[in-house]
Design a protein around this motif. Structure first.
Motif, short mmCIF file in Angstrom:
data_model
loop_
_atom_site.label_atom_id
_atom_site.label_comp_id
_atom_site.label_asym_id
_atom_site.label_seq_id
_atom_site.Cartn_x
_atom_site.Cartn_y
_atom_site.Cartn_z
N VAL A 224 0.86 -1.06 0.07
CA VAL A 224 0.10 0.06 0.16
C VAL A 224 0.88 1.18 0.06
O VAL A 224 1.87 1.18 0.42
CB VAL A 224 -0.93 0.11 1.29
N ASP A 225 0.31 2.19 -0.67
CA ASP A 225 1.00 3.45 -0.57
C ASP A 225 0.77 4.21 0.88
O ASP A 225 -0.35 4.25 1.08
CB ASP A 225 0.84 4.41 -1.92
N LEU A 226 1.84 4.96 1.14
CA LEU A 226 1.58 5.80 2.62
C LEU A 226 2.11 7.21 2.32
O LEU A 226 3.04 7.52 1.50
CB LEU A 226 2.44 5.17 3.68
N THR A 227 1.46 8.06 3.11
CA THR A 227 1.89 9.43 3.15
C THR A 227 2.29 9.76 4.45
O THR A 227 1.40 9.77 5.22
CB THR A 227 0.68 10.41 2.64
N TYR A 228 3.45 10.15 4.73
CA TYR A 228 4.00 10.25 6.09
C TYR A 228 4.74 11.52 6.05
O TYR A 228 5.95 11.65 5.38
CB TYR A 228 4.80 9.06 6.66
N ARG A 229 4.29 12.59 6.86
CA ARG A 229 4.70 13.78 6.74
C ARG A 229 4.92 14.33 5.47
O ARG A 229 3.86 14.49 4.56
CB ARG A 229 6.23 13.94 7.68
N ASP A 230 6.11 14.73 4.95
CA ASP A 230 6.28 15.26 3.64
C ASP A 230 6.48 14.18 2.42
O ASP A 230 6.93 14.63 1.35
CB ASP A 230 7.15 16.46 3.51
N ALA A 231 6.55 12.88 2.91
CA ALA A 231 7.10 11.91 2.05
C ALA A 231 6.10 10.80 1.65
O ALA A 231 4.89 10.70 2.31
CB ALA A 231 8.12 11.03 3.01
N VAL A 232 6.36 10.21 0.55
CA VAL A 232 5.51 9.25 -0.06
C VAL A 232 6.23 8.14 -0.10
O VAL A 232 7.47 8.02 -0.68
CB VAL A 232 4.72 9.69 -1.29
N MET A 233 5.61 6.92 0.31
CA MET A 233 6.41 5.73 0.11
C MET A 233 5.44 4.46 -0.05
O MET A 233 4.21 4.70 0.33
CB MET A 233 7.15 5.46 1.51
N GLU A 234 6.19 3.48 -0.46
CA GLU A 234 5.17 2.15 -0.64
C GLU A 234 5.77 1.29 0.53
O GLU A 234 6.84 1.35 0.85
CB GLU A 234 5.47 1.38 -1.98
N LEU A 235 4.67 0.92 1.30
CA LEU A 235 4.89 -0.22 2.33
C LEU A 235 4.56 -1.90 1.65
O LEU A 235 3.38 -1.88 0.91
CB LEU A 235 3.92 -0.09 3.36
N ALA A 236 5.48 -2.55 1.74
CA ALA A 236 5.40 -3.95 1.17
C ALA A 236 5.70 -5.02 2.24
O ALA A 236 6.68 -5.08 2.93
CB ALA A 236 6.33 -4.08 0.14
N ILE A 237 4.71 -5.88 2.50
CA ILE A 237 4.74 -7.00 3.49
C ILE A 237 5.29 -8.24 2.63
O ILE A 237 4.12 -8.45 2.00
CB ILE A 237 3.84 -7.12 4.54
N ASP A 238 6.28 -8.75 2.96
CA ASP A 238 6.55 -10.00 1.99
C ASP A 238 6.63 -11.07 2.77
O ASP A 238 7.12 -11.31 4.01
CB ASP A 238 8.00 -9.98 1.44
N GLN A 239 5.92 -12.14 2.67
CA GLN A 239 5.81 -13.50 3.22
C GLN A 239 5.84 -14.76 2.31
O GLN A 239 5.21 -14.83 1.35
CB GLN A 239 4.50 -13.74 4.01
N GLY A 240 7.16 -15.40 2.36
CA GLY A 240 7.36 -16.52 1.32
C GLY A 240 8.48 -17.29 1.82
O GLY A 240 8.85 -17.35 2.71
N VAL A 241 9.14 -17.53 0.66
CA VAL A 241 10.38 -18.47 0.43
C VAL A 241 11.36 -17.79 -0.54
O VAL A 241 10.97 -17.53 -1.80
CB VAL A 241 10.27 -20.06 0.54
N VAL A 242 12.60 -17.99 -0.45
CA VAL A 242 13.63 -18.18 -1.29
C VAL A 242 13.93 -19.45 -1.50
O VAL A 242 14.51 -20.17 -0.85
CB VAL A 242 14.84 -17.11 -0.97
N ARG A 243 14.15 -19.88 -2.98
CA ARG A 243 14.39 -21.11 -3.31
C ARG A 243 15.55 -21.45 -4.30
O ARG A 243 15.48 -20.79 -5.27
CB ARG A 243 13.11 -21.98 -3.70
#
Length: 515
Positions: free
Chosen positions: A136-155
């Motif tokens: 999801v995109d977030l607006t925090y103070r004067d910044a815009v950022m994307e938050l990403a929550i990753d769940q899984g594996v590296v194989r």
């Protein structure tokens, strides 16, 4: 989609059991501004040569399938590393199918890069990541950022490792916003700074590389480097030593890892002390307190590792069939297990997570400068060579104040001298590359000789204290063994004290390399 862009992201580790709490954190609900987390299934396939020659050049090539939205291919290169905040150049183009086609890139920079390092080489899939990403995109103070929550594996092949991460990718604004939001969230959810990419984990799986103790390379400064840049280099090295060796403590993999993790914390404490006059109070005071508290959580484990791995084997060699010595080892191993649990507990405390994030912020941008005076700002903007001499003078004066009467010092005073010598040693290693190497090497050699003797005296004092912890659980034979160890240490201390005066005299007679 723009083919070329700069990616700046902050990566954090999160225990899967805390993900739901993160998604419902009050501060997150506020900065989402009504937007919802969108979950996508991402399969990313990383390509390289069989010997990973692209990775050696800092290049990553990735194919990615984004749910039902088709494929894309990406090339990433390092654009410098602000320690905890990687900044990478990234080129991405859409694909109709999941087949690598490097000729689709049109940007001249990436075409030049690929022609030089990738074309005419055998490139194949090396590993992949299989994740569910909630973003999801977030607006925090004067910044815009994307938050990403990753769940899984590296194989890679039949080997895999779990992934549970949170990423903040900056889209607009100052990187400070990434750390500030992460610190706010950390009050609600345990989050730990990470400096390992999914690609590095995949390469380790591919190579079968096992985690082990990490020893930092010597710091190299240049004459034209500002004091602030040098300070951030020092912070970055300490942070890497902490994070890289943490796995050894968590999984009890390599006893040297605990030692190197403590060294990283100690170097940071020394660095903060060296620069103390040029840093405003506030977070600098907090950092010193957090470093002291967290390093104390490792002390017991290191003490028992030294006792079991270095001290006791020397006694066992002289008394191989002594029942009391065997009993002493078993009792010490039980204490070591308790110390290991205490160290792991420290790693799960909020203070440790806070320490990592603040260090990451200080190493990544000029967060330290908040509240700094004009004089402090001027000193940190000056060439590091201008600052090095006075700071080394201060460290040297502390050593001479105690060390010139070394024969009169008691145990507590010798311990205080050891800390002064250690600060002098770290200061020499840190600033040494600014001065002629031969003079520095000679000075460091004599300083190290004195430090090693003081360290052995401290080991003896610590071992005596640890032996006292064991006496209540020992039989008569075990108590006899304690007497044998104590007697051995008493003889060793006497011998070391005789050599300490000579080592100190040799150190104080030499010329100072920074004069």
């Amino acid at each position: 989609m723009t083919e070329k862009q700069i990616e700046i992201e902050l990566k954090l580790r999160i225990d899967p059991k805390h993900v739901a709490r993160l998604k419902n954190a009050p501060v997150l609900r506020e900065v989402k501004e009504g937007r919802r987390l969108i979950t996508t299934h991402l399969v990313s396939i990383y390509h390289d040569t069989p010997k990973l020659s692209l990775a050696d050049k800092g290049i990553a090539i990735r194919l990615r399938k984004k749910g039902n939205k088709g494929w894309e291919q990406t090339v990433k290169t390092s654009n410098g590393l602000r320690e905890a905040l990687p900044a990478r150049q990234e080129w991405t183009v859409e694909l109709s199918e999941g087949v690598l086609d490097l000729d689709l890139f049109t940007d001249k920079d990436v075409k030049k890069l690929l022609t030089k390092f990738a074309k005419k080489k055998k490139i194949d899939r090396i590993f992949e990541s299989d994740l569910k990403r909630s973003a999801v995109d977030l607006t925090y103070r004067d910044a815009v950022m994307e938050l990403a929550i990753d769940q899984g594996v590296v194989r890679s092949g039949d080997k895999e490792t779990p992934i549970s991460e949170v990423e903040f990718e900056l889209k607009k604004g100052h990187p400070a916003a990434l750390f500030d939001l992460a610190l706010e969230l950390q009050r609600t959810v345990p989050l730990l700074l990470s400096m390992r990419s999914k690609a590095s984990r995949g390469r380790d799986l591919y190579l079968g590389t096992a985690p082990g103790a990490y020893r930092a390379a010597p710091i190299k400064l240049t004459d034209d480097m500002s004091a602030e840049t040098a300070f951030r280099v020092l912070l970055g090295q300490g942070l890497r030593m902490i994070l890289s060796n943490e796995v050894c403590v968590r999984n009890d993999l390599d006893i040297e890892g605990c030692h190197q993790m403590r060294i990283g914390m100690r170097r940071l404490r020394v660095g903060l002390n060296l620069f103390k006059k040029n840093l405003p109070a506030g977070e600098a005071v907090l950092l010193r307190r957090l470093l002291k508290s967290c390093s104390k959580g490792l002390d017991g484990l290191r003490d028992w590792d030294v006792f079991l791995g270095q001290t006791l084997p020397m006694i066992e060699g002289h008394f191989p069939d002594h029942d009391g010595i065997a009993q002493l080892r078993k009792a010490a191993e039980k204490q070591r297990a308790k110390a290991l649990e205490a160290a792991r507990t420290m790693l799960d405390q909020p203070e440790y997570g806070q320490l990592l994030l603040i260090l990451g912020a200080w190493a990544s941008y000029s967060r330290w400068a908040s509240g700094a005076s004009a004089e402090q700002m001027k000193a940190m903007a000056a060439p590091v060579a201008d600052l090095a001499g006075p700071l080394l003078d201060q460290a040297y004066k502390r050593v001479t104040r105690r060390g010139e009467k070394i024969a009169e010092l008691n145990v507590a005073q010798l311990h205080a001298l050891r800390l002064d010598v250690k600060q002098m040693r770290y200061g020499t290693e840190f600033f040494g590359s600014v001065y002629p190497s031969k003079k520095v090497k000679k000075f460091r050699s004599k300083l190290t000789s004195m430090q090693e003797i003081l360290g052995q005296l401290q080991d003896a004092a610590v071992a005596e204290a640890r032996l006292a912890d064991l006496t209540s659980s020992l039989s008569k034979d075990g108590l006899v063994a304690v007497g044998l160890v104590s007697g051995w240490f008493a003889a060793r201390v006497e011998q070391e004290l005789q050599g300490l005066e000579d080592a100190a005299a040799a150190f104080f007679e030499q010329k100072l390399f920074w004069k």
